[in-house]
Design a protein around this motif. Sequence first.
Motif, PDB file in Angstrom:
ATOM      1  N   ASP A 130      39.419  33.716  42.598  1.00 36.34           N
ATOM      2  CA  ASP A 130      39.660  34.991  42.164  1.00 36.34           C
ATOM      3  C   ASP A 130      40.564  34.894  40.663  1.00 36.34           C
ATOM      4  N   ILE A 131      40.366  35.993  39.846  1.00 37.51           N
ATOM      5  CA  ILE A 131      40.627  35.886  38.517  1.00 37.51           C
ATOM      6  C   ILE A 131      42.202  35.630  38.231  1.00 37.51           C
ATOM      7  N   GLN A 132      42.891  36.099  39.041  1.00 40.20           N
ATOM      8  CA  GLN A 132      44.395  35.938  38.913  1.00 40.20           C
ATOM      9  C   GLN A 132      44.658  34.277  39.002  1.00 40.20           C
ATOM     10  N   LEU A 133      43.864  33.750  39.866  1.00 36.63           N
ATOM     11  CA  LEU A 133      44.177  32.236  39.947  1.00 36.63           C
ATOM     12  C   LEU A 133      43.655  31.664  38.780  1.00 36.63           C
ATOM     13  N   LEU A 134      42.495  31.964  38.216  1.00 42.60           N
ATOM     14  CA  LEU A 134      41.854  31.434  37.218  1.00 42.60           C
ATOM     15  C   LEU A 134      42.696  31.555  36.097  1.00 42.60           C
ATOM     16  N   ILE A 135      43.123  32.747  35.736  1.00 41.75           N
ATOM     17  CA  ILE A 135      44.204  32.797  34.394  1.00 41.75           C
ATOM     18  C   ILE A 135      45.490  32.078  34.536  1.00 41.75           C
ATOM     19  N   ARG A 136      46.000  32.074  35.772  1.00 39.55           N
ATOM     20  CA  ARG A 136      47.268  31.143  36.045  1.00 39.55           C
ATOM     21  C   ARG A 136      46.917  29.763  35.586  1.00 39.55           C
ATOM     22  N   ILE A 137      45.868  29.157  36.238  1.00 39.45           N
ATOM     23  CA  ILE A 137      45.732  27.634  36.156  1.00 39.45           C
ATOM     24  C   ILE A 137      45.156  27.556  34.705  1.00 39.45           C
ATOM     25  N   ASN A 138      44.445  28.462  33.909  1.00 37.38           N
ATOM     26  CA  ASN A 138      43.916  28.086  32.806  1.00 37.38           C
ATOM     27  C   ASN A 138      45.249  27.933  31.742  1.00 37.38           C
ATOM     28  N   GLU A 139      46.171  29.059  32.019  1.00 34.07           N
ATOM     29  CA  GLU A 139      47.545  28.687  30.972  1.00 34.07           C
ATOM     30  C   GLU A 139      48.238  27.503  31.371  1.00 34.07           C
ATOM     31  N   ILE A 140      48.203  27.075  32.539  1.00 33.97           N
ATOM     32  CA  ILE A 140      48.885  25.709  32.857  1.00 33.97           C
ATOM     33  C   ILE A 140      48.350  24.580  31.959  1.00 33.97           C
ATOM     34  N   GLN A 229      32.340  40.288  32.784  1.00 33.55           N
ATOM     35  CA  GLN A 229      33.642  41.261  32.164  1.00 33.55           C
ATOM     36  C   GLN A 229      34.044  42.172  32.994  1.00 33.55           C
ATOM     37  N   ILE A 230      33.191  43.072  33.575  1.00 32.58           N
ATOM     38  CA  ILE A 230      33.470  44.035  34.496  1.00 32.58           C
ATOM     39  C   ILE A 230      33.789  43.613  35.833  1.00 32.58           C
ATOM     40  N   LEU A 231      33.214  42.428  36.299  1.00 31.69           N
ATOM     41  CA  LEU A 231      33.597  41.897  37.659  1.00 31.69           C
ATOM     42  C   LEU A 231      34.973  41.533  37.509  1.00 31.69           C
ATOM     43  N   MET A 232      35.503  40.899  36.635  1.00 29.41           N
ATOM     44  CA  MET A 232      36.627  40.127  36.470  1.00 29.41           C
ATOM     45  C   MET A 232      37.729  41.269  36.062  1.00 29.41           C
ATOM     46  N   TYR A 234      37.528  44.380  37.382  1.00 28.02           N
ATOM     47  CA  TYR A 234      37.712  44.828  38.771  1.00 28.02           C
ATOM     48  C   TYR A 234      38.480  44.354  39.492  1.00 28.02           C
ATOM     49  N   GLN A 235      38.534  43.018  39.339  1.00 29.10           N
ATOM     50  CA  GLN A 235      39.370  41.961  40.283  1.00 29.10           C
ATOM     51  C   GLN A 235      40.964  42.094  40.044  1.00 29.10           C
ATOM     52  N   LEU A 236      40.938  42.174  38.561  1.00 28.69           N
ATOM     53  CA  LEU A 236      42.481  42.596  37.928  1.00 28.69           C
ATOM     54  C   LEU A 236      43.018  43.907  38.587  1.00 28.69           C
ATOM     55  N   LYS A 237      42.021  44.853  38.528  1.00 25.73           N
ATOM     56  CA  LYS A 237      42.743  46.003  38.764  1.00 25.73           C
ATOM     57  C   LYS A 237      42.940  46.450  40.268  1.00 25.73           C
ATOM     58  N   ASN A 238      42.251  45.710  41.059  1.00 26.05           N
ATOM     59  CA  ASN A 238      42.094  45.969  42.491  1.00 26.05           C
ATOM     60  C   ASN A 238      42.531  44.891  43.506  1.00 26.05           C
ATOM     61  N   GLY A 239      42.646  43.805  42.828  1.00 23.40           N
ATOM     62  CA  GLY A 239      43.116  42.583  43.402  1.00 23.40           C
ATOM     63  C   GLY A 239      42.201  42.007  44.334  1.00 23.40           C
ATOM     64  N   ARG A 240      40.856  42.274  44.212  1.00 24.25           N
ATOM     65  CA  ARG A 240      39.846  41.791  45.154  1.00 24.25           C
ATOM     66  C   ARG A 240      38.553  41.820  44.517  1.00 24.25           C
ATOM     67  N   TYR A 241      37.541  41.425  45.386  1.00 26.75           N
ATOM     68  CA  TYR A 241      36.025  41.431  44.693  1.00 26.75           C
ATOM     69  C   TYR A 241      35.515  42.468  45.300  1.00 26.75           C
ATOM     70  N   PRO A 242      34.469  43.250  44.641  1.00 31.17           N
ATOM     71  CA  PRO A 242      33.982  44.458  45.097  1.00 31.17           C
ATOM     72  C   PRO A 242      33.217  44.080  46.329  1.00 31.17           C
ATOM     73  N   ASN A 243      32.915  44.855  47.174  1.00 34.23           N
ATOM     74  CA  ASN A 243      32.156  45.080  48.390  1.00 34.23           C
ATOM     75  C   ASN A 243      30.894  45.986  48.161  1.00 34.23           C
ATOM     76  N   ASP A 244      30.141  46.325  49.067  1.00 37.82           N
ATOM     77  CA  ASP A 244      28.751  46.940  48.941  1.00 37.82           C
ATOM     78  C   ASP A 244      29.366  48.621  48.521  1.00 37.82           C
ATOM     79  N   LEU A 245      30.227  48.951  49.321  1.00 38.73           N
ATOM     80  CA  LEU A 245      30.634  50.351  48.881  1.00 38.73           C
ATOM     81  C   LEU A 245      31.255  50.300  47.436  1.00 38.73           C
ATOM     82  N   ASP A 246      31.924  49.318  47.240  1.00 36.51           N
ATOM     83  CA  ASP A 246      32.555  49.266  46.039  1.00 36.51           C
ATOM     84  C   ASP A 246      31.589  49.234  44.739  1.00 36.51           C
ATOM     85  N   VAL A 247      30.325  48.407  44.896  1.00 37.22           N
ATOM     86  CA  VAL A 247      29.325  48.298  44.122  1.00 37.22           C
ATOM     87  C   VAL A 247      28.611  49.708  43.874  1.00 37.22           C
ATOM     88  N   ASP A 248      28.524  50.467  44.745  1.00 37.55           N
ATOM     89  CA  ASP A 248      27.757  51.810  44.729  1.00 37.55           C
ATOM     90  C   ASP A 248      28.591  52.632  43.790  1.00 37.55           C
TER      91      ASP A 248
END
Length: 328
Positions: A130-140, A229-232, A234-248
Amino acid sequence: MTQKNISKDEAAIYDRQIRLWGLEAQQRIGNANILIAGLRAISNEVTKNLVLAGIGTITLLDHTLVDKAEVDSQFFFDQTHIGMNKAVATCPALQTLNPRVQVIVDEENIQEKPDTYFESFDIVCLFHSDIQLLIRINEIRRNVKKPFYAADAFGWIGYLFCDLVEHTFIEERSKPPPPGSDKSQEPIVTRSTHTEIYQSLAQSLEKNWSNMSTKALKKRVTPIAFLIQILMKYQLKNGRYPNDLDVDKLIKEKDIWLQALGINDGSVLDDSLLKELGLYQTELVPVAAIVGGVLAQEVIKVLSAKELPVQNWFFYNGIDGSGMIHQL
């Protein structure tokens, strides 16, 4: 790590590689300590290639268990591995490929690891995180000035992100001997040293495309860059990956998301690509193999300090077979 020299046996085994990138580069590869976090089809490809190249130590970090779908997509697993920890199940196959490589298994949850855990590795690679983890470890990793990679493959889409902070490499160029010289004379090789400065993942995601026309965007930029960019975001805003309904919903709101990137023409990103986000948990082996192969090659470039590695994104579109490097 204790630095070790290449033995006569290793020199014979890795002879072709030593001829390709040199003894010193092979020695750096043999002393490298790499973290592979998140075991999927794409990371299988990376670990396989690095182990065969003679990497020093690989740590496999994953707390999850093998399921039936992963047996179908990952060549290190079979039916007997269902229910086993992924790192535990992967380790024997890697050791068989190259017994000289030290493979360390870590079954703990990456989310529970302290910052200090990620500081000692020469290279850290995260997969399907998930994007939060990626950003955290990237900064480390930036704080200790060491390389960081993030990569993923889902549906027909794949990407890798690279942050080397500051990387110095040697560029070699060869040109033919001058006219009239002995035909047996070897090409003239010149070597020059270059240093590249990299951006963090968080900085890169702030890329704004408003300074480019729609025509230029369509001609010079892969739409996968906008999709990721949109995927990441979206994760930052919603705290999760999009599911099928989210994609619509994302498809209906596509123009709003693109405008946040500085893009006012929705035609730069086809709706069919946005639908690929609905396959986020689905791995296609050929896509994972291509992106994983590219990432393994990039790791070798960094360790050998020869040629410019990816600066700083590689995007793969399996629908049309295109792969493009973009500096964001």
